[in-house]
Write a protein that holds these residues in place. Structure first.
Motif, PDB file in Angstrom:
ATOM      1  N   HIS A   4      26.668 -53.433   4.495  1.00  0.00           N
ATOM      2  CA  HIS A   4      28.572 -53.818   5.464  1.00  0.00           C
ATOM      3  C   HIS A   4      29.013 -52.824   4.706  1.00  0.00           C
ATOM      4  N   ALA A   5      28.942 -52.885   3.405  1.00  0.00           N
ATOM      5  CA  ALA A   5      30.099 -52.194   3.136  1.00  0.00           C
ATOM      6  C   ALA A   5      30.590 -50.698   2.903  1.00  0.00           C
ATOM      7  N   GLU A   6      28.762 -50.133   3.000  1.00  0.00           N
ATOM      8  CA  GLU A   6      28.892 -48.194   2.622  1.00  0.00           C
ATOM      9  C   GLU A   6      29.337 -48.039   4.678  1.00  0.00           C
ATOM     10  N   ARG A   7      28.803 -49.131   5.670  1.00  0.00           N
ATOM     11  CA  ARG A   7      28.725 -48.818   7.296  1.00  0.00           C
ATOM     12  C   ARG A   7      30.472 -48.890   7.520  1.00  0.00           C
ATOM     13  N   LEU A   8      30.931 -49.543   7.090  1.00  0.00           N
ATOM     14  CA  LEU A   8      32.518 -49.667   6.928  1.00  0.00           C
ATOM     15  C   LEU A   8      33.204 -48.464   5.951  1.00  0.00           C
ATOM     16  N   ARG A   9      32.711 -48.065   5.281  1.00  0.00           N
ATOM     17  CA  ARG A   9      33.471 -46.777   4.532  1.00  0.00           C
ATOM     18  C   ARG A   9      33.262 -45.161   5.196  1.00  0.00           C
ATOM     19  N   SER A  10      32.317 -45.571   5.592  1.00  0.00           N
ATOM     20  CA  SER A  10      31.653 -44.993   6.688  1.00  0.00           C
ATOM     21  C   SER A  10      32.239 -44.211   7.558  1.00  0.00           C
ATOM     22  N   LEU A  11      32.326 -45.314   8.335  1.00  0.00           N
ATOM     23  CA  LEU A  11      33.119 -44.562   9.826  1.00  0.00           C
ATOM     24  C   LEU A  11      34.490 -44.693   9.865  1.00  0.00           C
ATOM     25  N   MET A  12      35.333 -45.744   8.113  1.00  0.00           N
ATOM     26  CA  MET A  12      36.313 -45.718   8.084  1.00  0.00           C
ATOM     27  C   MET A  12      36.547 -43.848   7.370  1.00  0.00           C
ATOM     28  N   ALA A  13      36.024 -43.227   7.092  1.00  0.00           N
ATOM     29  CA  ALA A  13      36.520 -41.758   7.113  1.00  0.00           C
ATOM     30  C   ALA A  13      35.724 -41.095   8.187  1.00  0.00           C
ATOM     31  N   LEU A  14      34.873 -41.172   8.850  1.00  0.00           N
ATOM     32  CA  LEU A  14      35.131 -40.982  10.447  1.00  0.00           C
ATOM     33  C   LEU A  14      36.435 -40.790  11.328  1.00  0.00           C
ATOM     34  N   VAL A  16      39.862 -41.250  10.253  1.00  0.00           N
ATOM     35  CA  VAL A  16      40.484 -40.326   9.349  1.00  0.00           C
ATOM     36  C   VAL A  16      39.900 -39.319   9.805  1.00  0.00           C
ATOM     37  N   VAL A  17      39.177 -38.658  10.275  1.00  0.00           N
ATOM     38  CA  VAL A  17      38.873 -37.168  10.844  1.00  0.00           C
ATOM     39  C   VAL A  17      39.216 -37.307  12.223  1.00  0.00           C
ATOM     40  N   LEU A  18      38.802 -37.723  13.173  1.00  0.00           N
ATOM     41  CA  LEU A  18      39.152 -38.558  14.341  1.00  0.00           C
ATOM     42  C   LEU A  18      40.682 -38.424  14.629  1.00  0.00           C
ATOM     43  N   GLN A  19      41.675 -38.799  14.456  1.00  0.00           N
ATOM     44  CA  GLN A  19      42.119 -39.512  14.154  1.00  0.00           C
ATOM     45  C   GLN A  19      43.515 -38.005  13.722  1.00  0.00           C
ATOM     46  N   LYS A  20      42.736 -37.455  12.969  1.00  0.00           N
ATOM     47  CA  LYS A  20      43.693 -36.119  12.075  1.00  0.00           C
ATOM     48  C   LYS A  20      43.203 -35.090  13.957  1.00  0.00           C
ATOM     49  N   LEU A  21      42.125 -35.260  14.797  1.00  0.00           N
ATOM     50  CA  LEU A  21      41.931 -34.481  15.529  1.00  0.00           C
ATOM     51  C   LEU A  21      42.565 -35.475  17.148  1.00  0.00           C
ATOM     52  N   GLY A  33      31.406 -51.069  13.612  1.00  0.00           N
ATOM     53  CA  GLY A  33      31.953 -49.881  14.978  1.00  0.00           C
ATOM     54  C   GLY A  33      32.831 -49.147  14.230  1.00  0.00           C
ATOM     55  N   LEU A  34      33.471 -48.407  15.778  1.00  0.00           N
ATOM     56  CA  LEU A  34      34.399 -48.207  16.068  1.00  0.00           C
ATOM     57  C   LEU A  34      34.163 -47.575  17.218  1.00  0.00           C
ATOM     58  N   GLU A  35      35.976 -48.183  17.823  1.00  0.00           N
ATOM     59  CA  GLU A  35      35.872 -47.577  18.981  1.00  0.00           C
ATOM     60  C   GLU A  35      36.871 -46.193  19.239  1.00  0.00           C
ATOM     61  N   VAL A  36      35.846 -45.035  19.913  1.00  0.00           N
ATOM     62  CA  VAL A  36      36.932 -44.137  19.896  1.00  0.00           C
ATOM     63  C   VAL A  36      37.523 -43.416  20.936  1.00  0.00           C
ATOM     64  N   ILE A  37      38.986 -42.990  21.432  1.00  0.00           N
ATOM     65  CA  ILE A  37      39.130 -42.820  22.715  1.00  0.00           C
ATOM     66  C   ILE A  37      39.761 -41.873  22.897  1.00  0.00           C
ATOM     67  N   VAL A  38      39.412 -40.627  23.620  1.00  0.00           N
ATOM     68  CA  VAL A  38      40.070 -39.446  23.687  1.00  0.00           C
ATOM     69  C   VAL A  38      40.897 -39.276  25.113  1.00  0.00           C
ATOM     70  N   THR A  39      41.404 -38.972  25.136  1.00  0.00           N
ATOM     71  CA  THR A  39      42.847 -38.411  26.533  1.00  0.00           C
ATOM     72  C   THR A  39      42.089 -37.146  26.733  1.00  0.00           C
ATOM     73  N   ARG A  40      41.730 -37.019  27.851  1.00  0.00           N
ATOM     74  CA  ARG A  40      41.622 -35.707  28.069  1.00  0.00           C
ATOM     75  C   ARG A  40      42.370 -34.973  28.950  1.00  0.00           C
ATOM     76  N   THR A  41      42.444 -34.126  29.053  1.00  0.00           N
ATOM     77  CA  THR A  41      42.522 -32.517  30.557  1.00  0.00           C
ATOM     78  C   THR A  41      43.944 -32.976  30.989  1.00  0.00           C
ATOM     79  N   GLY A  74      31.475 -32.966  11.432  1.00  0.00           N
ATOM     80  CA  GLY A  74      30.761 -32.300  11.992  1.00  0.00           C
ATOM     81  C   GLY A  74      30.136 -33.132  13.025  1.00  0.00           C
ATOM     82  N   ALA A  75      30.244 -34.513  12.653  1.00  0.00           N
ATOM     83  CA  ALA A  75      30.343 -35.540  13.649  1.00  0.00           C
ATOM     84  C   ALA A  75      31.326 -36.143  14.579  1.00  0.00           C
ATOM     85  N   ALA A  76      32.842 -36.108  13.689  1.00  0.00           N
ATOM     86  CA  ALA A  76      34.599 -36.294  14.574  1.00  0.00           C
ATOM     87  C   ALA A  76      33.944 -35.193  15.942  1.00  0.00           C
ATOM     88  N   ARG A  77      33.300 -34.106  15.620  1.00  0.00           N
ATOM     89  CA  ARG A  77      33.218 -32.193  16.191  1.00  0.00           C
ATOM     90  C   ARG A  77      32.888 -32.743  17.774  1.00  0.00           C
TER      91      ARG A  77
END
Length: 93
Positions: A4-14, A16-21, A33-41, A74-77
């Motif tokens: 469980h800890a490894e899953r959370l660490r991996s999701l938190m790393a993802l 961080v990258v997604l937020q920067k993008l 798990g990680l909820e990801v939301i974007v605003t489209r053009t 790569g996963a974030a992209r």
């Protein structure tokens, strides 16, 4: 099997990258798990839920949307391309 800890660490790393993008992210409180939301053009929001499987990969939506856990940028992209692509997102491919 991934802890469980490894899953959370991996999701938190993802996250961080997604937020920067420019994506919004929220870590699931009950399910790792990680909820990801974007605003489209067009101003509309699109989102998905990302989890980590026991084969050490991120996955979202359906079968073709799987990415190695050791390639966080790569996963974030790939996630952002998916969320901004009407054919993949709306068509479910």
């Amino acid at each position: 099997m991934i802890s469980h800890a490894e899953r959370l660490r991996s999701l938190m790393a993802l996250a961080v990258v997604l937020q920067k993008l420019g994506a919004e992210t929220r870590v699931g409180s009950r399910t790792p798990g990680l909820e990801v939301i974007v605003t489209r053009t067009n101003g509309k929001k699109a989102g998905t839920f990302v989890a980590v499987d026991d084969l050490r990969g991120f996955f979202w939506w359906k079968e073709p949307h799987h990415h190695p856990i050791d390639d966080v940028p790569g996963a974030a992209r790939a996630l952002l391309v998916f969320l901004h692509d009407d054919a993949a997102y709306l068509g479910g491919s």
